[in-house]
Design an enzyme around this catalytic site. Sequence first.
Site: not given
Length: 383
Positions: A178, A305, A360
Amino acid sequence: MSTPVPFTLSVPDSALADLRARLALTRFPDQVFEPWEMGSDLGFMQRLTAYWRDGFDWRAAEARLNALPQFRVRLDGFDQHFIRVEGQGPSPVPLLLVHGWPGSVLEFLDIIPRLTDPGRFGGDPADAVTVIAPSLPGYTLSFQPGQARFGVEEMAGTLARLMTEVLGYDRFAAQGGDWGSFVTSRIAYEHPDRMIGLHLNMVPIRRDPTLAETATAEERAYAEALTVFLKEETGYQWIQGTRPLTLAYGLTDSPAGLAAWIIEKFQRWADCGGDPLSVFSMDQLLANVSLYWFTGSIGSSFHPYHARMHRPWPIPDGGPITVPTGYAAFPTEIVRPPRSLAARTYRDIRRWTVMERGGHFAAMEQPEALAREILAFLRPLRA
């Protein structure tokens, strides 16, 4: 340069009482769709919230984290938290182990002993590494209200300084998934001379709009899967990347809302067949959510983000990254580019392993398999 000081997590009893009181007043939405079809399932969230209020033992989770050596050091204007566990072998390699969103260092509780003491698990003590697992800047135990917000570039700079200037490692290896894959890749790009090797369980490469013109069948399949992911699975990225503060009000105030926002990703991204409890325990899920809750860090955790949407790609010009690289391809990872595309950025891929199971959150889902893969990758790179 500041000196690291030992750290022990101790959430006040008043914070635990406040959490239980808020959970008791939870207001739930209605649900007219199939479970998990439109987001976190109502029945699951009702069970989880009740258990969080009446059954979950935060002190047990806290004690498990506190069983590992933890430190904080003043670095780049804030208190950087990290775990450091010495390898039990003749010559342990330092390994920077970096989590992502919506995870934390709690993801690593089962994999750390398998990396630092492989002999205990039937492996070779000569493969042992010393693990340095930081909480990402701005995340959980590396967050203080009002601190500067960091994107991938700043995170990479801080963690590189942690390894070199604070801990004194001339060279080290790094592993990430990630955001951890972005951060470790950025360190490899900026400091290739410092890096023994880079291991990833997610490969962060830019989308190539011209790919269709020359794509192989495998590359076309990846492009199609990526198109579906970008359409169906990235709503969280848009709100976190454009209006993070607005979302943070609700998730900082409502523990049930925070849990729904975070746990939906564990349900969607893990190799769990749609049932997160087939892979994770309720205690594991709630320990991670609780760490975000008690630290009040969910708003800060959104910042990468925002930075990603408003800056150039964090690996300038797509690389190249020349550090020896390994990749563990877990079957339900959210994006899985083929090796041919990864090699455009990562120019020295030494190991590329298709894993049997996992997604993930690989360190939580498959700690034994991931640890074995990391150690096998590092074995020939040791001096």
